[in-house]
Design an enzyme around this catalytic site. Structure first.
Site, mmCIF file in Angstrom:
data_model
loop_
_atom_site.group_PDB
_atom_site.id
_atom_site.type_symbol
_atom_site.label_atom_id
_atom_site.label_comp_id
_atom_site.label_asym_id
_atom_site.label_seq_id
_atom_site.Cartn_x
_atom_site.Cartn_y
_atom_site.Cartn_z
ATOM 1 N N ASP A 1 -7.651 -5.702 -4.072
ATOM 2 C CA ASP A 1 -7.278 -4.583 -4.892
ATOM 3 C C ASP A 1 -7.605 -4.947 -6.419
ATOM 4 O O ASP A 1 -7.978 -4.047 -7.174
ATOM 5 C CB ASP A 1 -5.929 -3.995 -4.893
ATOM 6 C CG ASP A 1 -5.620 -3.437 -3.778
ATOM 7 O OD1 ASP A 1 -6.285 -2.602 -3.298
ATOM 8 O OD2 ASP A 1 -4.386 -2.799 -3.337
ATOM 9 N N HIS B 1 -53.055 19.131 9.343
ATOM 10 C CA HIS B 1 -52.726 17.673 9.015
ATOM 11 C C HIS B 1 -53.933 16.771 9.216
ATOM 12 O O HIS B 1 -54.161 15.859 8.392
ATOM 13 C CB HIS B 1 -51.602 17.345 9.851
ATOM 14 C CG HIS B 1 -50.295 17.859 9.309
ATOM 15 N ND1 HIS B 1 -49.892 19.030 9.296
ATOM 16 C CD2 HIS B 1 -49.060 17.057 8.901
ATOM 17 C CE1 HIS B 1 -48.794 19.390 8.864
ATOM 18 N NE2 HIS B 1 -48.228 18.057 8.699
ATOM 19 N N HIS C 1 1.636 2.985 -3.384
ATOM 20 C CA HIS C 1 0.692 3.957 -4.110
ATOM 21 C C HIS C 1 1.250 5.311 -3.960
ATOM 22 O O HIS C 1 0.739 6.158 -5.164
ATOM 23 C CB HIS C 1 -0.760 3.956 -3.425
ATOM 24 C CG HIS C 1 -1.621 2.705 -3.869
ATOM 25 N ND1 HIS C 1 -2.167 2.385 -5.154
ATOM 26 C CD2 HIS C 1 -1.826 1.576 -2.990
ATOM 27 C CE1 HIS C 1 -2.734 1.430 -5.004
ATOM 28 N NE2 HIS C 1 -2.501 0.637 -4.007
ATOM 29 N N GLU D 1 -9.091 2.096 6.111
ATOM 30 C CA GLU D 1 -9.608 1.783 4.941
ATOM 31 C C GLU D 1 -9.477 0.291 4.718
ATOM 32 O O GLU D 1 -10.588 -0.415 4.267
ATOM 33 C CB GLU D 1 -8.765 2.457 3.822
ATOM 34 C CG GLU D 1 -9.134 2.248 2.255
ATOM 35 C CD GLU D 1 -8.438 2.622 1.159
ATOM 36 O OE1 GLU D 1 -8.734 2.502 0.165
ATOM 37 O OE2 GLU D 1 -7.268 2.904 1.673
ATOM 38 N N HIS D 2 -8.487 -0.321 4.869
ATOM 39 C CA HIS D 2 -8.085 -1.702 4.640
ATOM 40 C C HIS D 2 -7.505 -2.173 5.947
ATOM 41 O O HIS D 2 -6.708 -1.729 6.728
ATOM 42 C CB HIS D 2 -6.937 -2.095 3.693
ATOM 43 C CG HIS D 2 -7.275 -1.381 2.225
ATOM 44 N ND1 HIS D 2 -6.578 -0.537 1.966
ATOM 45 C CD2 HIS D 2 -8.042 -1.813 1.308
ATOM 46 C CE1 HIS D 2 -7.011 -0.019 0.613
ATOM 47 N NE2 HIS D 2 -7.830 -0.885 0.231
ATOM 48 N N GLN E 1 0.834 -1.096 -0.032
ATOM 49 C CA GLN E 1 -0.005 -0.054 0.198
ATOM 50 C C GLN E 1 0.874 1.185 0.053
ATOM 51 O O GLN E 1 0.438 2.170 -0.557
ATOM 52 C CB GLN E 1 -0.866 0.021 1.181
ATOM 53 C CG GLN E 1 -1.790 -1.055 1.270
ATOM 54 C CD GLN E 1 -2.805 -1.250 -0.172
ATOM 55 O OE1 GLN E 1 -3.478 -0.461 -0.569
ATOM 56 N NE2 GLN E 1 -2.552 -2.369 -0.995
#
Length: 455
Positions: free
Chosen positions: A387, A446, A287, A353-354, A284
């Site tokens: 992924d 109403h 990236h 996230e992961h 990761q």
């Protein structure tokens, strides 16, 4: 207590945060875990506010200037010609095509299984309340570029949108100088493979803004340019500027989540394989220099072993400088905990996230995680699998937003519309209750709207 890496150049060691022997509440845990520096977030917000104003005010002219400024390409209109899509697919490497097709097949199968069923519920005789799932009209899908090409993100965006039944799908990805101002050709091929023909060479925050607000026709410097129709939902991962843009246009359009720079947390005990953990942290980190790689462990011995593995593996990885920058940043590090109970609490506070769970009885431990974009269980479910080919989606919430946001899925593109169908007898059964409650709330009209039907 935190300690910084001992070397400013090359990989030395991860920042360590030692929480052992401390009893911390949720707010304290959130403050203790590694995060991106707040100054970076503030800078991105200021820049994106300017881009929003520019694109809304000057349309295609602003998009062309931003393409030149950020991507180094001269552009009259960002729409990718149909022939460029067809040529990219024709030239696609057969092995890459086979891999994409396998990924598409698994993603489609899971997306179809996710589709919620309509509900028609008879609450009483003659009274039916329904929940019908209806797709949004049009979506704008973002596929990042820059440091890498992401045809996999085309799949992750497009497949659930099509499974939901969205009728109008537009896709944007940054223009690339090496491809004559077109997006990466593998990205174009993946779009063509999925039948997407409305593709734009637009990157960064400006792509999100163009989709959210639309761009009028003929607004470029030379008067050219077809309109870009606004969308109802914007999805897709990206850098901090893309994530910030999505946050700032939320409310104008729907978004999936703030899917910014990638992050991985690994919850591990003494049983974990340090070589596997190190490889996953690196996967990761490659990236983006802003990517986050965090190890949460109750085993100092494992922490040491993982750092030893990192020294070996980082030295031979393809994107060494990028990885070293990510691992050395404030967003990455090791968090030492007393035991798995504290480790689970840290992971729920971090809301990764992961999240990989590599412990004894990993499935049972994973079941205790409540905050994560996606959870990867055991030695043979690495984040890299998700992924590309797990069948799950890799567009996931980052920066702690997994505590309240979901990863991209079919329901991102659906709305639950409630339908109420009562006949006269069914309404009469509850008429007095409606009248009573309307008076209690000081809204007698109403009740009158019901009473008039039985006058």
């Amino acid at each position: 207590m935190s300690t910084a890496p001992s070397s400013a150049t090359g990989f030395a060691k991860l920042h360590r945060t030692d929480l052992r022997g401390r009893t911390l509440g949720l707010a304290e845990l959130k403050s203790a875990v590694p995060r991106t520096a707040q100054s970076t977030v503030t800078t991105a917000e200021t820049a994106v506010h300017g881009i929003i104003a520019d694109v809304r005010g000057r349309g295609h002219a602003a998009l062309a200037e931003l393409a030149l400024k950020f991507d180094g390409v001269t552009q009259e209109h960002p729409r990718v010609p149909a022939e460029a899509l067809a040529q990219a697919l024709e030239a696609l490497d057969p092995q890459v095509r086979a891999a994409l097709e396998e990924s598409i097949s698994r993603a489609k199968a899971f997306a179809q299984a996710q589709k919620p069923a309509n509900v028609d519920f008879p609450v009483a005789s003659g009274a039916v309340v329904s929940s019908h799932w209806i797709p949004v009209r049009r979506v704008g899908l973002y596929v990042p570029g820059g440091l890498a090409a992401y045809p996999s993100s085309v799949i992750m965006n497009v497949v659930p949108a099509l499974a939901a039944g969205v009728g109008s799908v537009a896709l944007a990805s940054p223009p690339q100088k090496e491809f004559g101002g077109l997006p990466d050709l593998t990205v174009l091929a993946a779009a063509a493979l999925l039948g997407i023909d409305e593709v734009y060479a637009m990157g960064g925050a400006q792509a999100i803004v163009a989709f959210a607000y639309g761009v009028a026709a003929g607004s470029s410097a030379n008067g050219a340019g077809d309109a870009i129709e606004p969308v109802d939902v914007v999805t897709g991962p990206g850098n901090i500027f893309v994530a910030t843009a999505k946050r700032l246009v939320k409310g104008v359009v729907g978004i999936d989540s703030e899917a910014g720079a990638t992050e991985i947390a690994v919850l591990a005990d003494h049983s974990a394989n340090p070589a596997f953990v190190a490889a996953d942290l690196i996967s990761q980190a490659e990236h983006d220099p802003n990517a986050a790689s965090v190890l949460v462990t109750s085993s100092p011995e494992l922490a040491d072993a993982v750092e030893n593995e990192l020294r070996v593996q980082v030295a031979r990885t393809a994107h060494r400088e990028r990885v070293e920058a990510a691992l050395g940043g404030p967003q990455s590090g090791i968090v030492l905990v007393d035991d798995l109970d504290q480790g689970v609490a840290v992971c729920n506070a971090y809301a990764a996230e992961h999240l990989e769970v590599v412990t004894e009885n990993a499935s049972a431990v994973a079941a205790r995680i409540t905050n994560a974009g996606a959870i990867f269980v055991g030695d043979y479910s690495p984040v890299s699998l998700g992924d590309y080919c797990a069948g799950s989606n890799h567009v996931l919430p980052t920066s702690g937003t997994a505590a309240f946001s979901s990863g991209l899925n079919v329901t991102t593109f659906l709305r639950a519309v409630q339908v109420i169908n009562y006949n006269k007898d069914a309404l009469e059964q509850v008429a007095q209750h409606v009248i009573t409650l309307s008076k209690a709330e000081g809204l007698p009209a109403h009740g009158d709207a019901v009473a008039v039907r039985f006058a």
